[in-house]
Each structure stands twice: as C-alpha cells, then as structure tokens.
Design a protein around this motif. Structure first.
Motif, PDB file in Angstrom:
ATOM      1  N   ASP A  74       0.827  -1.210   0.000  1.00  0.00           N
ATOM      2  CA  ASP A  74       0.000   0.000   0.000  1.00  0.00           C
ATOM      3  C   ASP A  74       0.859   1.258   0.000  1.00  0.00           C
ATOM      4  O   ASP A  74       0.582   2.213  -0.727  1.00  0.00           O
ATOM      5  N   ALA A  75       1.900   1.269   0.826  1.00  0.00           N
ATOM      6  CA  ALA A  75       2.768   2.445   0.921  1.00  0.00           C
ATOM      7  C   ALA A  75       3.487   2.705  -0.393  1.00  0.00           C
ATOM      8  O   ALA A  75       3.561   3.848  -0.860  1.00  0.00           O
ATOM      9  N   VAL A  76       4.008   1.660  -1.009  1.00  0.00           N
ATOM     10  CA  VAL A  76       4.704   1.818  -2.293  1.00  0.00           C
ATOM     11  C   VAL A  76       3.740   2.331  -3.353  1.00  0.00           C
ATOM     12  O   VAL A  76       4.077   3.222  -4.146  1.00  0.00           O
ATOM     13  N   ALA A  77       2.518   1.818  -3.367  1.00  0.00           N
ATOM     14  CA  ALA A  77       1.515   2.289  -4.331  1.00  0.00           C
ATOM     15  C   ALA A  77       1.199   3.764  -4.103  1.00  0.00           C
ATOM     16  O   ALA A  77       1.073   4.533  -5.065  1.00  0.00           O
ATOM     17  N   MET A  78       1.095   4.183  -2.832  1.00  0.00           N
ATOM     18  CA  MET A  78       0.846   5.592  -2.528  1.00  0.00           C
ATOM     19  C   MET A  78       1.994   6.466  -3.021  1.00  0.00           C
ATOM     20  O   MET A  78       1.773   7.514  -3.626  1.00  0.00           O
ATOM     21  N   ARG A  80       4.217   5.825  -5.365  1.00  0.00           N
ATOM     22  CA  ARG A  80       4.234   5.862  -6.837  1.00  0.00           C
ATOM     23  C   ARG A  80       3.143   6.773  -7.382  1.00  0.00           C
ATOM     24  O   ARG A  80       3.357   7.530  -8.322  1.00  0.00           O
ATOM     25  N   ARG A  81       1.948   6.678  -6.806  1.00  0.00           N
ATOM     26  CA  ARG A  81       0.838   7.514  -7.261  1.00  0.00           C
ATOM     27  C   ARG A  81       1.184   8.990  -7.084  1.00  0.00           C
ATOM     28  O   ARG A  81       0.958   9.810  -7.968  1.00  0.00           O
ATOM     29  N   ARG A  82       1.753   9.315  -5.961  1.00  0.00           N
ATOM     30  CA  ARG A  82       2.092  10.712  -5.681  1.00  0.00           C
ATOM     31  C   ARG A  82       3.248  11.206  -6.535  1.00  0.00           C
ATOM     32  O   ARG A  82       3.340  12.386  -6.840  1.00  0.00           O
ATOM     33  N   ALA A  83       4.131  10.301  -6.897  1.00  0.00           N
ATOM     34  CA  ALA A  83       5.270  10.671  -7.741  1.00  0.00           C
ATOM     35  C   ALA A  83       4.873  10.706  -9.218  1.00  0.00           C
ATOM     36  O   ALA A  83       5.686  11.090 -10.057  1.00  0.00           O
ATOM     37  N   GLY A  84       3.664  10.269  -9.513  1.00  0.00           N
ATOM     38  CA  GLY A  84       3.190  10.315 -10.887  1.00  0.00           C
ATOM     39  C   GLY A  84       3.589   9.113 -11.713  1.00  0.00           C
ATOM     40  O   GLY A  84       3.419   9.109 -12.928  1.00  0.00           O
ATOM     41  N   GLY A  85       4.117   8.085 -11.086  1.00  0.00           N
ATOM     42  CA  GLY A  85       4.529   6.901 -11.833  1.00  0.00           C
ATOM     43  C   GLY A  85       3.841   5.673 -11.296  1.00  0.00           C
ATOM     44  O   GLY A  85       4.130   5.238 -10.197  1.00  0.00           O
TER      45      GLY A  85
END
Length: 92
Positions: A74-78, A80-85
């Motif tokens: 979940d943290a990695v997905a968050m 990545r989402r915030r970094a735009g990738g």
C-alpha cells in the motif's frame, strides 16, 4: 546538528504542526516503529489521502521496506501515485 548552531525548544511548535497535519495536511505518509518512544502520541492526519503505518516491534529507524507485506505494498503504491509513476522503471 553542528554544535555551533543554536537550538531551542519551542513548546508551541508541536501543537501547531499537529493542527496543520490534521486540518490541512494531505498526501502524508507516516511510517512509525511500534516500540519508538518518540511516537508516544503519533500524528493523526486528516482523511485526504494520508496514512499512518506501523512496523511492529521496531524502533525509530524504520523504512517503508520494514513494513509488513500488505502495508508495504500500500505504501509503495501511494508513493508511486504521488510521484506520478504507476509502473516500475523496469516495466516501461
């Protein structure tokens, strides 16, 4: 901090920061160790895409990689989402 830089304790700073985190902070991710005395009263962010995750039996020196598998995903997905990738670099 270098010893020649003066430091002082501002007892009004933490309540002000806590108020901002709860009321205005968004997209915040806190990763805390379950045995860390510095999070005796952890931040409780507002609901705007923020999370507080815990590494059981860990101290202050924790990373996203130390999280249990489901929380780490979940943290990695968050992040990545915030970094735009949304995809890993190797998948591109």
């Amino acid at each position: 901090m270098p010893r020649d830089i003066p430091m002082g304790f501002d007892d009004e700073a933490m309540p002000d920061i806590d108020h901002w985190v709860r009321g205005r902070g968004d997209r915040l991710l806190f990763v805390n160790g379950g045995q860390d005395p510095s999070v005796a009263e952890p931040f409780r962010p507002g609901a705007r895409d923020s999370r507080v995750l815990w590494v059981p039996n860990a101290n202050h020196h924790v990373t996203v990689g130390d999280l249990p598998d489901a929380d780490r995903s979940d943290a990695v997905a968050m992040i990545r989402r915030r970094a735009g990738g949304g995809r890993r670099r190797a998948e591109r």
